[in-house]
Every structure is written in structure tokens, then in C-alpha cells.
Design an enzyme around this catalytic site. Structure first.
Site, short mmCIF file in Angstrom:
data_model
loop_
_atom_site.label_atom_id
_atom_site.label_comp_id
_atom_site.label_asym_id
_atom_site.label_seq_id
_atom_site.Cartn_x
_atom_site.Cartn_y
_atom_site.Cartn_z
N ASN A 94 7.22 -5.86 -14.50
CA ASN A 94 6.45 -4.71 -14.96
C ASN A 94 5.27 -5.21 -15.79
OD1 ASN A 94 5.57 -2.26 -16.31
ND2 ASN A 94 7.49 -1.38 -15.58
N PHE A 95 4.06 -4.86 -15.35
CA PHE A 95 2.85 -5.33 -16.03
C PHE A 95 2.28 -4.30 -17.00
CE2 PHE A 95 2.73 -8.53 -12.58
CZ PHE A 95 2.53 -9.67 -13.35
N LYS A 113 10.02 4.12 -3.08
CA LYS A 113 10.45 2.82 -3.62
C LYS A 113 11.66 2.32 -2.84
CE LYS A 113 11.41 0.25 -7.86
NZ LYS A 113 10.58 -0.88 -7.42
N HIS A 150 11.78 6.66 -10.10
CA HIS A 150 10.57 6.26 -9.36
C HIS A 150 10.34 7.19 -8.18
CE1 HIS A 150 11.10 2.44 -11.54
NE2 HIS A 150 9.82 2.26 -11.32
N HIS A 151 9.14 7.10 -7.63
CA HIS A 151 8.71 7.83 -6.43
C HIS A 151 9.68 7.60 -5.26
CE1 HIS A 151 7.24 3.90 -4.98
NE2 HIS A 151 6.94 3.70 -6.25
N THR A 193 5.74 -8.34 -7.31
CA THR A 193 6.80 -7.87 -6.42
C THR A 193 8.16 -7.93 -7.11
OG1 THR A 193 5.53 -8.63 -4.54
CG2 THR A 193 7.89 -8.37 -4.17
N1 NDP Z 1 5.35 -5.65 -11.57
C1 NDP Z 1 4.84 -4.42 -11.65
O1 NDP Z 1 4.23 -4.01 -12.67
C2 NDP Z 1 4.95 -3.52 -10.46
C3 NDP Z 1 5.66 -3.95 -9.38
N2 NDP Z 1 5.70 -3.21 -8.24
C4 NDP Z 1 6.37 -3.82 -7.10
O2 NDP Z 1 5.35 -4.23 -6.18
C5 NDP Z 1 5.88 -4.18 -4.86
C6 NDP Z 1 4.94 -3.37 -3.98
O3 NDP Z 1 4.94 -2.04 -4.42
P1 NDP Z 1 4.03 -0.94 -3.71
O4 NDP Z 1 2.61 -1.36 -3.68
O5 NDP Z 1 4.36 0.35 -4.33
O6 NDP Z 1 4.65 -0.95 -2.24
P2 NDP Z 1 4.02 -0.47 -0.87
O7 NDP Z 1 5.16 -0.25 0.04
O8 NDP Z 1 3.02 0.60 -1.09
O9 NDP Z 1 3.21 -1.75 -0.37
C7 NDP Z 1 3.86 -2.89 0.10
C8 NDP Z 1 2.83 -3.84 0.67
O10 NDP Z 1 3.53 -4.94 1.24
C9 NDP Z 1 3.12 -5.08 2.58
N3 NDP Z 1 4.23 -5.54 3.42
C10 NDP Z 1 5.37 -4.89 3.70
N4 NDP Z 1 6.14 -5.61 4.53
C11 NDP Z 1 5.48 -6.75 4.77
C12 NDP Z 1 5.76 -7.90 5.53
N5 NDP Z 1 6.90 -8.03 6.19
N6 NDP Z 1 4.85 -8.89 5.54
C13 NDP Z 1 3.71 -8.78 4.86
N7 NDP Z 1 3.38 -7.72 4.11
C14 NDP Z 1 4.26 -6.71 4.07
C15 NDP Z 1 2.68 -3.71 3.02
O11 NDP Z 1 1.80 -3.83 4.11
P3 NDP Z 1 1.51 -2.59 5.11
O12 NDP Z 1 0.31 -1.90 4.54
O13 NDP Z 1 1.25 -3.27 6.41
O14 NDP Z 1 2.74 -1.76 5.15
C16 NDP Z 1 1.98 -3.21 1.77
O15 NDP Z 1 0.68 -3.71 1.65
C17 NDP Z 1 7.30 -3.61 -4.98
O16 NDP Z 1 8.20 -4.69 -5.01
C18 NDP Z 1 7.27 -2.90 -6.34
O17 NDP Z 1 8.54 -2.81 -6.92
C19 NDP Z 1 5.06 -2.01 -8.14
C20 NDP Z 1 4.37 -1.50 -9.19
C21 NDP Z 1 4.26 -2.22 -10.46
O1 LIG Z 2 7.90 0.22 -7.18
C1 LIG Z 2 7.31 0.69 -8.19
O2 LIG Z 2 6.58 1.67 -8.10
C2 LIG Z 2 7.47 -0.01 -9.47
N1 LIG Z 2 8.16 -1.10 -9.48
C3 LIG Z 2 8.41 -1.94 -10.59
C4 LIG Z 2 9.91 -2.10 -10.81
O3 LIG Z 2 10.65 -2.22 -9.82
O4 LIG Z 2 10.34 -2.13 -11.95
C5 LIG Z 2 7.62 -1.57 -11.81
C6 LIG Z 2 7.27 -0.11 -11.96
O5 LIG Z 2 8.34 0.55 -12.55
C7 LIG Z 2 6.82 0.54 -10.67
#
Ligand code: NDP
Ligand SMILES: O=C(O)C1=N[C@H](C(=O)O)C[C@H](O)C1
Length: 240
Positions: free
Chosen positions: A104-105, A138, A134-135, A79
Site C-alpha cells: 500500500n503506497f 479485486k 475493496h471494489h 502488485t
Molecule cells: N500497493 C498499492 O498501493 C496498490 C496495489 N494494488 C495492486 O496492484 C495490482 C493491480 O491492481 P489494479 O490496477 O487495480 O488491477 P487491474 O486488474 O485493473 O489491472 C491489472 C493489470 O495487469 C495486467 N495483467 C493481467 N494479467 C496479466 C498477465 N497475465 N500478463 C501481463 N499483464 C497482465 C492487466 O492487463 P490487461 O489490461 O491486458 O488486462 C492490467 O494492466 C493488484 O495486485 C492490486 O492489489 C492496487 C492499488 C494500490
Molecule cells: O486492489 C486494490 O485496489 C488495492 N490493493 C492493495 C491491497 O491489496 O492492499 C492496496 C489498496 O488497498 C488497493
């Protein structure tokens, strides 16, 4: 990302998904029942996982890492967008269990960060602008990766740069500032570009993720590495 991680972990040799949680009922994912996140403390005790992988939002993420600390379970956090006080909660949890957090992984981003540090050290007088794309779903801006890259730039410069987020109106560039630009459009998985310019030349360093699977794979590599480590805070770079 939750879906990506569950699917990748299900397919990975030597890994077993013993628990999947979400806020809302999304039905089974890759054959696993997705359970209510409110039940996490009880589920951690009952299922006894080695490690929890989290990609959600800062508020649930900090609650989950606290539950992991109470249950003695390692945590991998993907996150982004944490406040300083939320980062303190994570640091507190890391006194009890190993916690690896990375913005970022993708392995390519790990390499990009190294190259950026090298380039900034080699070209100290050059202007720097950072752009991420990003999409359109985000929530946080700039991206976690962009913030990590900005910290990397500061780590190799004498002084922390002023971060100028976009520009508007009469706003000439100041010496040493770093311009930061966040674009949100369509389905872009994630792009980060650092531009260094000076002395009649331009260097651009770009990473482009082509699928979210790359983040899930990196997070699972991190999870594999983290299990059995002493309590503490770890970074994805520690795994190499
Ligand atoms: N480190 C990395 O390599 C990467 C990091 N990220 C980060 O990961 C995070 C998630 O991204 P992404 O999957 O695209 O986001 P999404 O919005 O698709 O998913 C978010 C998830 O969090 C849940 N959620 C939202 N609000 C709450 C809440 N209040 N309590 C509990 N659960 C909640 C959602 O549940 P629900 O289904 O109910 O809405 C959903 O499962 C972001 O911070 C993003 O920046 C993303 C990609 C790569
Ligand atoms: O939210 C995303 O999608 C992503 N989030 C991460 C970030 O905030 O840097 C990593 C990646 O770029 C995708």
C-alpha cells in the site's frame, strides 16, 4: 493503476515516462504509446529507464522484476498476492538491483501501521478483528495491506496469531486469534479497519483511500527515492 501511474508521472516535475507497457493494446495513455509487455527485455535495453513501476498481477510482476535485474533497472512493485516462491524470485532480483515492494503506497497506511503496532503493544489482551473493503473487481483476498497489517500485529506479539478468515457455524473465538474479513462491493477504493476490544471498551483504527491517485503518488515518491540506491529489498517505510 497503470493508467494512474502513467498520468501522475507525466504530470510530475523532474520525471519522464520513457516506456509504458501492458499485456493488451489499450491505446495511448497521457500521450504515451503503451507497448507490448512481451517486448519488455528489449525495451528496457533500448530506453534505459532508471526505474520500472509495476501494478499488475504476481505472475507478470515477477517476470518484470527478473527483466529489470537482467537490465540493471530498479523496480517499484505495488502488485499484491504473491506466493512464497514468487517472493523468492523478487528477493533474487534484489541481489542485482534495488527493489521496493509495498502492499500500500498511501502515506496514511504507513501511519496506520505504526499506530496499530503501538495499539497492539499497549492492549495485549484485547481481541483483534481486521476488516478490509475493496471494489468488486479485486482478485486477491485478503488484501495485501491486510496481510501486511497481520504481520505487523505478529511482530509486536509474543506469538504469531491464528488468522481466522471469516466465521461460519459453531466457531467460538479462541484466545489470541485474529479474525480477518474481506468485503468486495461496488467501487470502494480501499478501506482497512482494525478493531481492538476488551475491558468494556472498543478502539477502531481506520484508513480509507478516497482515490487511486494516492497510491500512484506514493509509488512515484518511492521510485524517486529508489533510484541510485544499492541493490537490495526496500519497503515504503524506508523512504521516510
Ligand atoms: N500497493 C498499492 O498501493 C496498490 C496495489 N494494488 C495492486 O496492484 C495490482 C493491480 O491492481 P489494479 O490496477 O487495480 O488491477 P487491474 O486488474 O485493473 O489491472 C491489472 C493489470 O495487469 C495486467 N495483467 C493481467 N494479467 C496479466 C498477465 N497475465 N500478463 C501481463 N499483464 C497482465 C492487466 O492487463 P490487461 O489490461 O491486458 O488486462 C492490467 O494492466 C493488484 O495486485 C492490486 O492489489 C492496487 C492499488 C494500490
Ligand atoms: O486492489 C486494490 O485496489 C488495492 N490493493 C492493495 C491491497 O491489496 O492492499 C492496496 C489498496 O488497498 C488497493
Amino acid at each position: 493503476m497503470g493508467r494512474e501511474v502513467i498520468e501522475a508521472a507525466t504530470d510530475r516535475q523532474g520525471m519522464e515516462v520513457v516506456l509504458a507497457i501492458n499485456r493488451t493494446d489499450v491505446g495511448p495513455v497521457a500521450g504515451h504509446t503503451v507497448e507490448d509487455e512481451a517486448e519488455l527485455p528489449r525495451l528496457l535495453d533500448d530506453r534505459d529507464p532508471d526505474v520500472l513501476v509495476d501494478f499488475t498481477l504476481p505472475d507478470p510482476s515477477t517476470r518484470y522484476v527478473e527483466a529489470c535485474a537482467d537490465a540493471g533497472v530498479a523496480a517499484v512493485i505495488g502488485t499484491t498476492g504473491f506466493s512464497e516462491s514468487q517472493l523468492e524470485v523478487i528477493a533474487d532480483a534484489a541481489e542485482s538491483v534495488p527493489v521496493l515492494r509495498a502492499s500500500n503506497f498511501a502515506r496514511g497506511v504507513m501511519a496506520l501501521r505504526r499506530v496499530i503496532r503501538e495499539a497492539v503493544e499497549t492492549l495485549p489482551e484485547y481481541d483483534i478483528e481486521l476488516t478490509e473493503t475493496h471494489h468488486n473487481r479485486k482478485r486477491d483476498a485478503p488484501s495485501g495491506t491486510a496481510l501486511t497489517i497481520l504481520d505487523d500485529i505478529d511482530s509486536v506479539r509474543d506469538e504469531a496469531a491464528d488468522r481466522v478468515h471469516g466465521r461460519e457455524g459453531e466457531q467460538p473465538r479462541e484466545d489470541g486469534e485474529v479474525g480477518v474479513h474481506a468485503r468486495r462491493a461496488g467501487d470502494v477504493t480501499g478501506e482497512h479497519e482494525l478493531l481492538l476490544a476488551g475491558n468494556h471498551e472498543i478502539l477502531t483504527l481506520t484508513h480509507r483511500a478516497e482515490s487511486r491517485g494516492v497510491f500512484a503518488a506514493g509509488a512515484l515518491d518511492a521510485a524517486d527515492w529508489l533510484v541510485g540506491r544499492p541493490a537490495g529489498e526496500y519497503d515504503f517505510e524506508d523512504t521516510i
